[in-house]
Design a protein around this motif. Structure first.
Motif, PDB file in Angstrom:
ATOM      1  N   ALA A  79     -12.009   1.218  -7.626  1.00  7.42           N
ATOM      2  CA  ALA A  79     -10.712   1.380  -8.276  1.00  7.42           C
ATOM      3  C   ALA A  79     -10.215   0.012  -8.735  1.00  7.42           C
ATOM      4  N   VAL A  80      -9.525   0.027  -9.865  1.00 10.56           N
ATOM      5  CA  VAL A  80      -8.950  -1.173 -10.458  1.00 10.56           C
ATOM      6  C   VAL A  80      -7.435  -1.049 -10.390  1.00 10.56           C
ATOM      7  N   GLY A  81      -6.773  -2.066  -9.839  1.00  9.64           N
ATOM      8  CA  GLY A  81      -5.313  -2.108  -9.837  1.00  9.64           C
ATOM      9  C   GLY A  81      -4.832  -3.004 -10.966  1.00  9.64           C
ATOM     10  N   TRP A  82      -3.670  -2.693 -11.510  1.00  6.17           N
ATOM     11  CA  TRP A  82      -3.131  -3.455 -12.636  1.00  6.17           C
ATOM     12  C   TRP A  82      -1.608  -3.429 -12.599  1.00  6.17           C
ATOM     13  N   SER A  83      -1.005  -4.524 -13.088  1.00  4.46           N
ATOM     14  CA  SER A  83       0.448  -4.594 -13.076  1.00  4.46           C
ATOM     15  C   SER A  83       0.953  -5.590 -14.111  1.00  4.46           C
TER      16      SER A  83
ATOM     17  N   ILE B  15      -9.694  -5.282  -7.687  1.00  3.69           N
ATOM     18  CA  ILE B  15     -10.851  -4.385  -7.720  1.00  3.69           C
ATOM     19  C   ILE B  15     -11.229  -4.111  -6.266  1.00  3.69           C
ATOM     20  N   VAL B  16     -11.373  -2.833  -5.916  1.00  6.59           N
ATOM     21  CA  VAL B  16     -11.721  -2.447  -4.548  1.00  6.59           C
ATOM     22  C   VAL B  16     -12.784  -1.359  -4.575  1.00  6.59           C
ATOM     23  N   LEU B  17     -13.555  -1.273  -3.503  1.00  3.97           N
ATOM     24  CA  LEU B  17     -14.515  -0.183  -3.356  1.00  3.97           C
ATOM     25  C   LEU B  17     -13.798   0.960  -2.646  1.00  3.97           C
ATOM     26  N   SER B  18     -13.284   1.889  -3.441  1.00  2.83           N
ATOM     27  CA  SER B  18     -12.491   3.006  -2.931  1.00  2.83           C
ATOM     28  C   SER B  18     -12.419   4.085  -4.010  1.00  2.83           C
ATOM     29  N   ASN B  19     -12.191   5.323  -3.590  1.00  4.37           N
ATOM     30  CA  ASN B  19     -11.957   6.389  -4.566  1.00  4.37           C
ATOM     31  C   ASN B  19     -10.470   6.653  -4.756  1.00  4.37           C
ATOM     32  N   ASP B  20      -9.626   5.824  -4.141  1.00 10.03           N
ATOM     33  CA  ASP B  20      -8.177   5.999  -4.217  1.00 10.03           C
ATOM     34  C   ASP B  20      -7.558   4.880  -5.060  1.00 10.03           C
TER      35      ASP B  20
ATOM     36  N   GLN C 259      -3.481  -3.829  -3.529  1.00  9.57           N
ATOM     37  CA  GLN C 259      -4.122  -5.132  -3.367  1.00  9.57           C
ATOM     38  C   GLN C 259      -4.047  -6.011  -4.620  1.00  9.57           C
ATOM     39  N   ILE C 260      -3.175  -5.669  -5.573  1.00 13.33           N
ATOM     40  CA  ILE C 260      -3.081  -6.471  -6.794  1.00 13.33           C
ATOM     41  C   ILE C 260      -2.677  -7.902  -6.466  1.00 13.33           C
ATOM     42  N   GLN C 261      -3.201  -8.821  -7.284  1.00 11.95           N
ATOM     43  CA  GLN C 261      -2.925 -10.244  -7.101  1.00 11.95           C
ATOM     44  C   GLN C 261      -3.065 -10.952  -8.438  1.00 11.95           C
ATOM     45  N   GLU C 262      -2.502 -12.135  -8.529  1.00 10.60           N
ATOM     46  CA  GLU C 262      -2.689 -12.958  -9.716  1.00 10.60           C
ATOM     47  C   GLU C 262      -4.117 -13.496  -9.730  1.00 10.60           C
TER      48      GLU C 262
ATOM     49  N   GLY D   5       8.468  -1.942 -15.435  1.00  8.99           N
ATOM     50  CA  GLY D   5       7.238  -2.368 -16.071  1.00  8.99           C
ATOM     51  C   GLY D   5       6.202  -1.273 -15.963  1.00  8.99           C
ATOM     52  N   VAL D   6       4.944  -1.692 -15.845  1.00 13.50           N
ATOM     53  CA  VAL D   6       3.835  -0.746 -15.684  1.00 13.50           C
ATOM     54  C   VAL D   6       2.938  -1.275 -14.570  1.00 13.50           C
ATOM     55  N   SER D   7       2.732  -0.457 -13.547  1.00 10.71           N
ATOM     56  CA  SER D   7       1.918  -0.850 -12.398  1.00 10.71           C
ATOM     57  C   SER D   7       1.245   0.381 -11.812  1.00 10.71           C
ATOM     58  N   GLY D   8       0.004   0.218 -11.377  1.00  9.45           N
ATOM     59  CA  GLY D   8      -0.710   1.323 -10.758  1.00  9.45           C
ATOM     60  C   GLY D   8      -2.173   0.995 -10.588  1.00  9.45           C
ATOM     61  N   GLY D   9      -2.996   2.035 -10.623  1.00 15.63           N
ATOM     62  CA  GLY D   9      -4.428   1.856 -10.451  1.00 15.63           C
ATOM     63  C   GLY D   9      -5.201   3.006 -11.054  1.00 15.63           C
TER      64      GLY D   9
END
Length: 192
Positions: free
Chosen positions: A117-121, A132-137, A144-147, A93-97
């Motif tokens: 940063a925004v994570g998506w999957s 969504i996290v407060l990070s530059n990574d 931390q992705i979740q439904e 699939g497609v997953s990352g941030g």
């Protein structure tokens, strides 16, 4: 408690901010031409409800690739990017941030930087997830992705609005999981 170490400058008055946000069109949640031919795909709309640019920084991929890469988002605008499985891949699939930053001018001539940063999957097996996290990574967001919906807020910062009144400013982030994901970034003036 507001941050005592930095004073933001040029903050829109509450009335002006509300007017600008109220004048924004509904977020773009279109589907890029050709992306539906892919086995797994998503779109992410960053809805910038702040008076500052949101600058794209970097990305992390666990799988897949961008179909349309992220860019900088101007104040009171939105930007859509999209991802999909890699060409010729099987069973992925497609997953990352993706990492972004907001730089807010301060009275001392510098900037207060808020990294997020925004994570998506959209995995081969499983459901849509985001974070969504407060990070530059961007990998922090992916981890931390979740439904469903995730949200976070920045620290409160002291500032001066355009009428030279003292105010507090906070940036709020909300990310919603779906095939057409939406991440809304809002500037607010909370009480002390």
């Amino acid at each position: 408690m507001p941050s005592p170490t930095v004073i933001l400058k040029g903050i829109l008055t509450a009335a002006s901010l509300a007017s600008k946000i109220g004048g924004m069109p509904a977020p773009n949640t279109g589907t890029p031409s050709g992306i539906t031919d892919k086995a797994r795909w998503f779109t992410m709309t960053l809805n910038n409800q702040t008076q500052w640019d949101i600058q794209y920084v970097t990305s992390y991929f666990d799988s897949g690739r961008y179909f349309t890469a992220p860019t900088t988002v101007e104040p009171f605008k939105d930007m859509e990017f999209s991802g999909c499985d890699k060409d010729g891949s099987i069973g992925t699939g497609v997953s990352g941030g993706s990492a972004f930053k907001i730089q807010i001018p301060t009275t001392d001539g510098g900037y207060e930087t808020i990294n997020f940063a925004v994570g998506w999957s959209n995995p081969f097996i499983g459901s849509f997830k985001t974070s969504i996290v407060l990070s530059n990574d961007p990998k922090d967001a992916y981890n931390q992705i979740q439904e469903g919906t995730s949200s976070i807020s920045s620290d409160k910062f002291q500032g001066k609005d355009t009428d030279d009144n003292s105010v507090n400013v906070q940036i709020n982030f909300v990310a919603e999981s779906a095939q057409h994901m939406i991440c809304t970034i809002t500037e607010t003036e909370p009480e002390n």
